[in-house]
Design an enzyme around this catalytic site. Structure first.
Site, short mmCIF file in Angstrom:
data_model
loop_
_atom_site.label_atom_id
_atom_site.label_comp_id
_atom_site.label_asym_id
_atom_site.label_seq_id
_atom_site.Cartn_x
_atom_site.Cartn_y
_atom_site.Cartn_z
N SER A 145 0.81 -1.23 0.00
CA SER A 145 0.00 0.00 0.00
C SER A 145 0.84 1.27 0.00
O SER A 145 0.31 2.36 -0.25
CB SER A 145 -0.93 0.01 1.21
OG SER A 145 -0.18 0.02 2.42
N GLY A 146 2.15 1.17 0.27
CA GLY A 146 3.00 2.35 0.30
C GLY A 146 3.51 2.75 -1.06
O GLY A 146 3.17 2.15 -2.09
N TYR A 147 4.37 3.76 -1.08
CA TYR A 147 4.89 4.26 -2.36
C TYR A 147 5.76 3.23 -3.07
O TYR A 147 5.66 3.04 -4.28
CB TYR A 147 5.68 5.56 -2.14
CG TYR A 147 4.84 6.74 -1.72
CD1 TYR A 147 3.57 6.95 -2.25
CD2 TYR A 147 5.32 7.66 -0.78
CE1 TYR A 147 2.81 8.03 -1.85
CE2 TYR A 147 4.56 8.75 -0.39
CZ TYR A 147 3.31 8.93 -0.92
OH TYR A 147 2.56 10.00 -0.53
N CYS A 205 17.87 4.32 -1.17
CA CYS A 205 17.91 5.18 -2.35
C CYS A 205 19.14 6.08 -2.38
O CYS A 205 19.87 6.13 -3.38
CB CYS A 205 16.63 6.01 -2.44
SG CYS A 205 16.25 6.99 -0.96
N ASN A 250 14.17 8.03 -6.50
CA ASN A 250 14.28 7.24 -5.27
C ASN A 250 13.32 6.06 -5.22
O ASN A 250 13.58 5.05 -4.57
CB ASN A 250 14.06 8.12 -4.05
CG ASN A 250 12.75 8.88 -4.09
OD1 ASN A 250 12.56 9.74 -4.96
ND2 ASN A 250 11.84 8.58 -3.18
#
Length: 343
Positions: free
Chosen positions: A10-12, A149, A310
């Site tokens: 559900s995150g980026y 990143c 990133n």
């Protein structure tokens, strides 16, 4: 088709994994987990996927009933190590994007993450997920830890010089990152009213990616990190002292030798034009890391620069590149998007 599942989708980073793997011709996503959103469609938190998939989130416990060949972990730092033994039983290959298995020394991990490592016996099983420097091991590894990143950008910028013995002493890293680096739950500091127009030094020293760059380059590293107004993008400025007698030609030669055959690293060090040195803006959505340099003959120093998206090369794209290496596919598979300009 290879069957893959994504933990913490559900995150980026999870959303980028869904986007990239949906377009990958050799895999199918069979599960995406989120306890909070279980039963809801993945195109809710990831609206760019509307009309492309009917996949719904499942709870983490339901993952035990999923037949998956590869498990991508986009779960939080500190939490992942607690659950890793269970994850390793669910799929033949596990690709971890948390920070829990990046550092080889549990004591260094504890000093940077603030907690003891809960599964130190598993650390040696993991290969660093940076194909440019670990490809030979990745082709047979089923335990992969993708670097952070800013660490990815810093390692790719510094390591050619370090390995060639062209720099000496401490490397000072000034890192800048967009707001997506804070994740979906970035807290009050990530709110638009607080972030807009700001150049916030959120880590004046000892950012955890500092330890990853030091581990990879075998140099002492001192790193600060600043949040900038961009949503995506990382740029690192790494200043080092040149070894005696080293000049610009030596620096350029080291970069060309290191990255001549790499599909996702470009050496950018031009004397004119708008984009003379690496700039993350034009890398949005792409899996490229651009690296470059500027030599200061007056004081015998060099500025080593790395830039990337990133969420892609610094996260989900790097993980998919590792997947391609592990299974013997062309590394560009599913990662062909070149970035946008203007953006």
């Amino acid at each position: 088709m290879l069957r893959v599942a994504i933990v913490g989708a559900s995150g980026y980073i999870g959303g980028e994994l869904l986007r990239l793997l949906h377009g990958h011709p050799r895999v199918t996503v069979v599960a995406a987990t989120s306890d909070r959103l279980a039963g809801r469609r993945v195109d809710g938190p990831h609206p760019n996927l509307r009309g492309l998939t009917d996949l719904c989130f499942i709870g983490h416990d339901a993952l035990e009933g999923v037949d998956a060949d590869v498990l991508f972990l986009a779960a939080p730092h500190r939490e992942t190590m607690e659950r890793m033994a269970g994850f390793l039983e669910l799929a033949g290959t596990v690709i971890d994007l948390s920070g829990d298995f990046r550092l080889r020394d549990p004591e260094i991990y504890a000093s940077y993450y603030g907690v003891p490592h809960r599964a130190p016996q598993l650390i040696p099983e993991f290969t660093t997920g940076l194909p440019e420097w670990h490809r030979d091991r990745l082709v047979t590894s089923d335990r992969i830890a993708v670097p952070g990143c800013m660490a990815t950008a810093g390692i790719l910028a510094v390591r050619p010089m370090a390995d060639a013995g062209l720099i000496e002493g401490t490397v000072h890293v000034d890192a800048r990152t967009g707001s997506s680096g804070s994740g979906v739950s970035g807290g009050p500091a990530a709110a638009h009213a607080e972030r807009s127009g700001a150049l916030r030094v959120f880590a004046p020293s000892r950012h955890r990616h500092e330890a990853e760059i030091a581990q990879a380059t075998r140099h002492t590293v001192r790193m600060s990190a600043t949040g900038v107004e961009a949503v995506r993008g990382v740029q690192v400025l790494c200043r080092a002292t040149l070894a005696p007698g080293v000049g610009e030609r030596d620096v350029r030669s080291a970069f060309r030798k290191a990255y001549a055959d790499e599909p996702f690293v470009r050496v950018i060090a031009q004397r004119q034009g708008l984009y003379r040195l690496p700039e993350p803006k034009i890398l949005t959505g792409s899996n490229f890391c651009d690296v470059g340099f500027a030599v200061s003959a007056d004081d015998g120093t060099v500025l080593l620069i790395g830039a990337l998206d990133n969420l892609v090369k610094g996260g989900a794209g790097g993980a998919v590149q590792c997947l391609n290496v592990r299974f013997g596919w062309p590394e560009r598979t599913g990662l062909e998007f070149p970035g946008l300009h203007p953006n």
